[in-house]
Design an enzyme around this catalytic site. Structure first.
Site, short mmCIF file in Angstrom:
data_model
loop_
_atom_site.label_atom_id
_atom_site.label_comp_id
_atom_site.label_asym_id
_atom_site.label_seq_id
_atom_site.Cartn_x
_atom_site.Cartn_y
_atom_site.Cartn_z
N GLU A 30 -2.06 1.15 -4.56
CA GLU A 30 -1.62 -0.19 -4.16
C GLU A 30 -0.81 -0.76 -5.32
OE1 GLU A 30 -2.92 -2.88 -0.74
OE2 GLU A 30 -3.43 -0.82 -1.24
N CYS A 84 0.83 -1.21 0.00
CA CYS A 84 0.00 0.00 0.00
C CYS A 84 0.86 1.26 0.00
CB CYS A 84 -0.95 0.00 1.20
SG CYS A 84 -0.12 -0.08 2.81
#
Length: 361
Positions: A353, A319
């Site tokens: 992401e 992330c």
């Protein structure tokens, strides 16, 4: 979270900018062109959290820019949130007129799923009591949701304290319990794309998989069908309990789940010290060929990163591409990036992401 700059007309440009940024971060490692997985332009977010803001006799849903707790952004509808959240917002707001539900209510949290389930958490600056529970039971039935009331030191659940999700990976539908208050992927459609990409990237294997930071088993369930057996770790007790329920609900029986941090498991595998939670686990019985990691924003610590070097394949979901690049730099002398991907979990923000597959040189 602060309110994203919702502008569907600019979405394609923003996504192209993110892809360019990821290419730049991965360029020192001769990574292949990233596969880009876009998001729905609206109604993609399955979670939302609002403070309540009073103006005169009226209270409104409100959000704040990061670092500013005094200038509210008043919310009547929320186009980035799921249709279910938008449908529930005005109906819940109307229920605030009931004193047992509205008195000293200061925060509302919505949790929904692609499968249509919904849970609402109501947070109070006063105890939730029997009168609240009676009113909440009536409201939950009217809205078709579960409700959780929270006040200092107390939590009252009406219905379930989790929602049910269904995600299809390579033709098989997996069922997930997603607990209130625990981490879940906010963008369900993009999560489904991430799962399918990871499933394909890992491939069919005859050896074993180590998974670090497994959460509620989001990736564990489909990846377990690709290998002989899995040793998975997670430190959050709530997530561990959800993962165990999800494994049972989906009849996945080749996973051993241990409540340890990644750092603790690294110490165990390096035989630095024993752990009671591993007393019944024969670590030497595993033939690990691959490791899957989905760490927090800080990425893997140096020792855990060094541990992953032992494996033929490192499948990494991140992330935070900046810390992903730092971890790849530590591994680059022994592993090369053979696949990369961008998953747009957070449209209209700078967050993204990423996924990479690293294989031994």
């Amino acid at each position: 979270m602060s309110s994203p700059r919702f502008n569907p007309a600019a979405y394609d440009t923003q996504l192209a900018d993110k892809a360019a940024r990821l290419r730049e971060l991965l360029a020192p490692f001769a990574a292949p062109e990233p596969e880009v997985f876009d998001s729905p332009r609206e109604h993609y977010r399955l979670r939302a959290e609002f403070r309540l803001w009073r103006e005169g006799e009226q209270r409104h849903y409100a959000m704040f820019e990061q670092g500013d707790k005094h200038t509210p952004i008043l919310i009547e509808d929320f186009p980035i949130a799921s249709l279910r959240i938008n449908e529930l917002m005005p109906r819940l707001k109307a229920a605030w007129a009931e004193p047992a539900l509205g008195h000293k209510l200061f925060q509302v949290e919505f949790l929904t799923t692609l499968a249509g389930d919904a849970l609402i958490t109501l947070c109070y600056h006063r105890p939730v009591d029997a009168a609240w529970e009676a009113a909440a039971q009536k409201l939950a039935a009217e809205l078709g949701v579960s409700l959780v009331g929270r006040s200092r030191g107390k939590r009252v659940v009406v219905g379930r304290d989790y929602v049910n999700e269904e995600l299809t990976v390579a033709g098989r539908t997996f069922r997930y319990r997603q607990p209130e208050g625990a981490f879940t992927q906010p963008n369900g459609e993009v999560c489904r794309k991430m799962l399918n990409w990871a499933f394909d990237a890992l491939g069919e294997r005859q050896d074993d998989l180590l998974e670090l930071y497994c959460g509620n088993g989001n990736f564990t369930l489909p990846l377990a069908t690709r290998v002989r057996k899995v040793l998975a770790t997670e430190i959050s007790k709530t997530s561990v309990n959800a993962a165990l329920a999800n494994l049972a609900d989906n009849a996945v029986d080749n996973v051993t789940l241990v409540r340890l941090s990644a750092e603790e498991l690294t110490q165990a595998l390096n035989e630095v010290r024993p752990f009671r939670r591993l007393a019944d686990v024969d670590l030497k019985s595993y033939d690990f060929g691959s490791v899957f990691v989905d760490p927090p924003r800080a990425g893997m610590d140096p020792d855990t990163c060094e541990l992953t070097r032992r494996f033929e394949r490192i499948l990494y979901i991140s992330c935070n591409p900046e810390t992903l690049a730092q971890n790849i730099a530590q591994l680059h002398d022994t592993h090369k990036v053979t696949r990369s991907a961008l998953f747009d979990q957070f449209p209209y923000t700078h967050h993204m992401e990423a996924g990479v597959l690293l294989e031994r040189r």
